[in-house]
Write an enzyme that holds these catalytic residues in place. Structure first.
Site, mmCIF file in Angstrom:
data_model
loop_
_atom_site.group_PDB
_atom_site.id
_atom_site.type_symbol
_atom_site.label_atom_id
_atom_site.label_comp_id
_atom_site.label_asym_id
_atom_site.label_seq_id
_atom_site.Cartn_x
_atom_site.Cartn_y
_atom_site.Cartn_z
ATOM 1 N N ASP A 91 0.892 -1.306 -0.138
ATOM 2 C CA ASP A 91 0.006 0.018 -0.079
ATOM 3 C C ASP A 91 1.019 1.170 -0.230
ATOM 4 O O ASP A 91 2.189 1.025 0.067
ATOM 5 C CB ASP A 91 -0.996 -0.136 0.996
ATOM 6 C CG ASP A 91 -0.187 -0.043 2.395
ATOM 7 O OD1 ASP A 91 0.901 0.339 2.676
ATOM 8 O OD2 ASP A 91 -1.045 -0.285 3.448
ATOM 9 N N SER A 92 0.407 2.301 0.085
ATOM 10 C CA SER A 92 1.000 3.583 -0.290
ATOM 11 C C SER A 92 1.561 4.099 1.168
ATOM 12 O O SER A 92 2.443 5.029 1.139
ATOM 13 C CB SER A 92 0.282 4.545 -0.876
ATOM 14 O OG SER A 92 -0.850 5.128 -0.174
ATOM 15 N N GLY A 93 0.891 3.698 2.236
ATOM 16 C CA GLY A 93 1.163 4.326 3.505
ATOM 17 C C GLY A 93 0.185 5.432 3.891
ATOM 18 O O GLY A 93 0.210 5.929 4.792
ATOM 19 N N GLY A 94 -0.561 5.790 2.711
ATOM 20 C CA GLY A 94 -1.654 6.947 2.942
ATOM 21 C C GLY A 94 -2.439 6.617 3.975
ATOM 22 O O GLY A 94 -2.911 7.281 4.977
ATOM 23 N N PHE A 95 -3.331 5.279 4.017
ATOM 24 C CA PHE A 95 -4.238 4.954 4.909
ATOM 25 C C PHE A 95 -3.784 5.003 6.309
ATOM 26 O O PHE A 95 -4.312 5.545 7.451
ATOM 27 C CB PHE A 95 -4.585 3.396 4.665
ATOM 28 C CG PHE A 95 -5.766 2.986 5.424
ATOM 29 C CD1 PHE A 95 -7.125 3.531 5.341
ATOM 30 C CD2 PHE A 95 -5.501 2.349 6.575
ATOM 31 C CE1 PHE A 95 -8.152 3.214 6.040
ATOM 32 C CE2 PHE A 95 -6.751 1.983 7.398
ATOM 33 C CZ PHE A 95 -8.025 2.415 6.992
ATOM 34 N N ASP A 145 -2.902 8.241 -1.785
ATOM 35 C CA ASP A 145 -4.094 8.881 -1.837
ATOM 36 C C ASP A 145 -4.541 9.453 -0.630
ATOM 37 O O ASP A 145 -3.984 9.061 0.479
ATOM 38 C CB ASP A 145 -5.039 7.792 -2.550
ATOM 39 C CG ASP A 145 -5.518 6.570 -1.295
ATOM 40 O OD1 ASP A 145 -4.303 6.447 -0.728
ATOM 41 O OD2 ASP A 145 -6.459 5.912 -1.293
ATOM 42 N N GLN A 219 -11.485 7.314 -5.090
ATOM 43 C CA GLN A 219 -12.084 7.860 -4.072
ATOM 44 C C GLN A 219 -13.328 8.364 -4.053
ATOM 45 O O GLN A 219 -14.207 7.997 -5.136
ATOM 46 C CB GLN A 219 -11.091 8.967 -3.380
ATOM 47 C CG GLN A 219 -9.862 8.017 -2.689
ATOM 48 C CD GLN A 219 -10.113 7.464 -1.606
ATOM 49 O OE1 GLN A 219 -11.119 7.592 -0.680
ATOM 50 N NE2 GLN A 219 -9.128 6.573 -0.733
ATOM 51 N N GLY A 246 -11.121 4.057 0.328
ATOM 52 C CA GLY A 246 -11.963 4.967 1.221
ATOM 53 C C GLY A 246 -13.306 3.988 1.698
ATOM 54 O O GLY A 246 -14.388 4.875 1.956
ATOM 55 N N ASP A 296 -7.894 -7.418 0.313
ATOM 56 C CA ASP A 296 -6.927 -7.697 1.564
ATOM 57 C C ASP A 296 -7.571 -7.263 2.714
ATOM 58 O O ASP A 296 -8.572 -6.484 2.602
ATOM 59 C CB ASP A 296 -5.540 -6.956 1.374
ATOM 60 C CG ASP A 296 -5.664 -5.284 1.819
ATOM 61 O OD1 ASP A 296 -6.348 -4.591 0.830
ATOM 62 O OD2 ASP A 296 -5.486 -5.113 2.798
ATOM 63 N N CYS A 334 -12.693 -28.702 7.679
ATOM 64 C CA CYS A 334 -11.550 -27.996 6.966
ATOM 65 C C CYS A 334 -10.387 -28.877 7.102
ATOM 66 O O CYS A 334 -10.359 -30.012 7.726
ATOM 67 C CB CYS A 334 -11.333 -26.896 8.031
ATOM 68 S SG CYS A 334 -9.560 -26.095 7.617
ATOM 69 N N CYS A 336 -7.418 -28.099 6.493
ATOM 70 C CA CYS A 336 -6.066 -27.572 7.041
ATOM 71 C C CYS A 336 -5.155 -28.159 7.926
ATOM 72 O O CYS A 336 -5.746 -29.128 8.622
ATOM 73 C CB CYS A 336 -6.086 -26.091 7.403
ATOM 74 S SG CYS A 336 -6.403 -25.747 9.070
ATOM 75 N N CYS A 339 -6.716 -28.200 11.626
ATOM 76 C CA CYS A 339 -8.006 -28.834 11.775
ATOM 77 C C CYS A 339 -7.454 -30.373 11.530
ATOM 78 O O CYS A 339 -8.285 -31.359 12.175
ATOM 79 C CB CYS A 339 -8.861 -28.565 10.860
ATOM 80 S SG CYS A 339 -9.551 -26.908 11.327
ATOM 81 N N HIS A 365 -5.019 -21.376 10.548
ATOM 82 C CA HIS A 365 -6.385 -21.900 10.285
ATOM 83 C C HIS A 365 -7.200 -20.911 9.400
ATOM 84 O O HIS A 365 -7.746 -20.945 8.444
ATOM 85 C CB HIS A 365 -7.108 -22.350 11.215
ATOM 86 C CG HIS A 365 -8.440 -22.625 11.008
ATOM 87 N ND1 HIS A 365 -9.095 -23.676 10.302
ATOM 88 C CD2 HIS A 365 -9.549 -21.760 11.406
ATOM 89 C CE1 HIS A 365 -10.327 -23.410 10.226
ATOM 90 N NE2 HIS A 365 -10.765 -22.569 10.648
#
Lengths: 394, 394
Positions: A91-95, A145, A219, A246, A296, A334, A336, A339, A365
């Protein structure tokens, strides 16, 4: 050459295929686990490979502070630094810097902020965010952004959108001028990270892209018309993929859905579409069926560390005393490794005793559950059938 | 039938072979990693298997408090509870309760103590320690002894040794009367723990022992004559294996060595000899070459969690800034999965950023180092050659 989406099947607005990146192919729609500091907390890279993770998200803000971009760049970029031969998105770091409400000051130039770790002053601008992300060297990097807060009135939402658009142009300009500086540029890509077990997967016909790609971010707050305008003007600037930003910032879930669906209509159908920061298992299944290619969220990993587990029978809080002598698997449906091997009683004991292994196993899990959910959705799109059991309904 | 030691080669007083237990064979001399609460902190059971761990130590005191013996018993015993198909040894809890200096009261009957967790009152006697360890169901369980403090005068050391001897008789009596109550007794042993990937290893000729074994513990403080008397009288009571307890309690290292070596002379040469709570890599290599068959210590796992790593070039504190941009492997001579994949720079970053994965990877490396050290010593004994490079010298 940028990353590209190779669509192999569609069903309504949903599609499945492959995202071709410099570090391998990624089956889409895809959920990207979050490896904030270059590590998915508690899970080693070989386990991530075994889980079938093909792309990870890492956070520029956190890596910018620790270990710092110069260290990562000198180590050959994030792939080599963390010994991960598959795709990465930063990510850009903006958030993150906008989340530092009391520690940041926004201007047209960029954002001045103080580190949440030690209060040290820093500055991120569109150009700096590009410089940092080029130094980290993810396959996909994001425009810097402004994540518009919720609620925001019409004037504020427009001003914020305009700022994001001006920044998007500056990001693109800087990126185009500097993208050759990626630490694995040129022949470096053919040098495998040390000891990685991953097999590079190349199309027989077309070569892998050999450069980073910069995605734009739409946005526009919770206004459908502003979202349309933001999409159109971001597309005019021109990126190889587009994110919807956003959202998941406190608004009602129906509003999120409405904005995502109306924005999707304005995004190019032949390019990757990334919905940022979403969501629950129900949400990722739903949006993947709506035409989103990438998502994500910290939810599966963070919830795991708090003992909250996702199962085919719903959410389960492993700390509860009712599981103390429960010999059954966490999720009997499951497959995995957790489990298949451990009982709820053992997992409950590990959690109650604050054992490190609780966080490790719970995370494995939950990630498996998220990845399996997306696998099921992909199968459903490909087969043109109604979702099989196992896809959570929203 | 009890566990038995099958000696395959000797060199001076050192020997190598196999300890045959109800849950598989253990190559000796062996270092037993500590899984206090039924988990080696941060390391999943499949990774322990991959590391070649054949026997784990678990702590009765800790499991007695959490999750409690009744839970473990109902889950089929510790092997099944933690899904570990290989051998387990439990200590008696004695060492831990004696460490609760301000929270315990010793009488001939046993030890009254308060939990370090919530101050709740508990009582452990020889009989109770047997009952608990039978309920946990380890392959090898330990007599409830008094760990004589250091320093202790002659009168105190004798009184403590006499108490341990009286308790040893009571332990043996209770154990013989109740050992059939082990949760996996009889046919249960043939039922594999769920999902375990371990292959049961049976001798073609001789059947595996099908019951727990109780080991006696030699005490006697730092007095060679008392140690001899303790050994003789413990052997008179009769156990299938003997431990040397009450060492590494603050005495000088030369004194430890002196007491171990003089005690070893009085222990039966055809039965397993276990040195409790030892030690550094140099010490485990040294004592294995002196005729000790089994050792355990929290050092490799605890040090790992504090960033202290054992390498062929000595100890390394990964937190140091000098490793921030060091691309080399933690230990270039090591073939563990950590050294094969990650750089010192990455491990230093994980540690500095307090990432969970730091503790996981550091622990895997240190355990590998300890296990590899013992493998080298076994090879040396078998080959009758001087220790190869890789065996730390004390």
């Amino acid at each position: 050459m940028s990353v590209r989406l190779q669509i192999e099947a569609t069903r309504g607005s949903a599609r499945t295929g492959k995202l071709i990146t410099p570090h391998g192919e990624v089956e889409t729609p895809v959920f990207m686990p979050v490896g904030t500091l270059g590590s998915v907390k508690g899970v080693s890279q070989d386990v991530l490979e075994e889980l079938g993770v093909e792309i990870l998200l890492a956070n520029t803000y956190h890596l910018f502070l620790r270990p710092g971009v110069e260290t990562v760049r000198k180590m050959g970029g994030l792939h080599r630094f963390m010994s991960w031969d598959r795709a990465i998105l930063t990510d850009s770091g903006g958030f993150q810097v906008f989340s530092l409400t009391d520690l940041r000051k926004v201007s047209d130039e960029g954002v001045a902020f103080r580190s949440h770790l030690d209060g040290s002053p820093h500055f991120l601008s569109p150009e700096k965010a590009m410089e940092v992300q080029i130094g980290l060297g993810a396959d996909i990097i994001m425009a810097f952004d402004e994540c518009t807060e919720y609620p925001a009135d019409g004037q504020r939402a427009r001003a914020s959108m305009e700022l994001t658009l001006r920044w998007a142009e500056r990001c693109k300009k800087y990126f185009e001028e500097h993208k050759r500086e990626v630490p694995w540029g040129g022949s470096a890509l053919r040098r495998r990270p040390c000891g990685s077990g991953a097999t590079p997967r190349l199309d027989g016909a077309e070569p892998r892209p050999h450069a980073q790609s910069l995605f734009g971010i739409v946005q526009g707050g919770m206004d459908r018309e502003l979202r349309r305008e933001s999409a159109d003007r971001t597309i005019d600037i021109g990126f190889p993929g587009y994110a919807i930003g956003g959202l998941s910032v406190g608004e009602p879930r129906e509003l999120t859905r409405d904005i995502v669906e109306s924005t999707l209509e304005h995004l190019p159908s032949d390019q990757p579409r990334y919905l940022m920061g979403v969501g629950t298992p129900e949400e990722i299944a739903y949006y993947a069926q709506s035409g989103i290619d990438m998502m994500d969220c910290v939810l599966p990993t963070r919830a795991a560390r708090h003992g909250l587990l996702f199962t085919s029978e719903g959410k389960l809080s492993i700390k509860q005393a009712r599981y103390a002598q429960d010999e059954s698997a966490l999720d009997p449906a499951c497959d995995c490794r957790v489990c298949q091997r451990y009982s709820r009683a053992y997992l409950r004991h590990l959690y109650a005793a604050n054992e490190l292994l609780a966080q490790v196993l719970n995370t494995v899990h939950n990630l498996h559950y998220y990845l399996a959910t997306m696998r099921t959705v992909r199968t459903w799109i490909r087969a043109g059938r109604a979702p099989a059991t196992g896809v959570p309904r929203m």
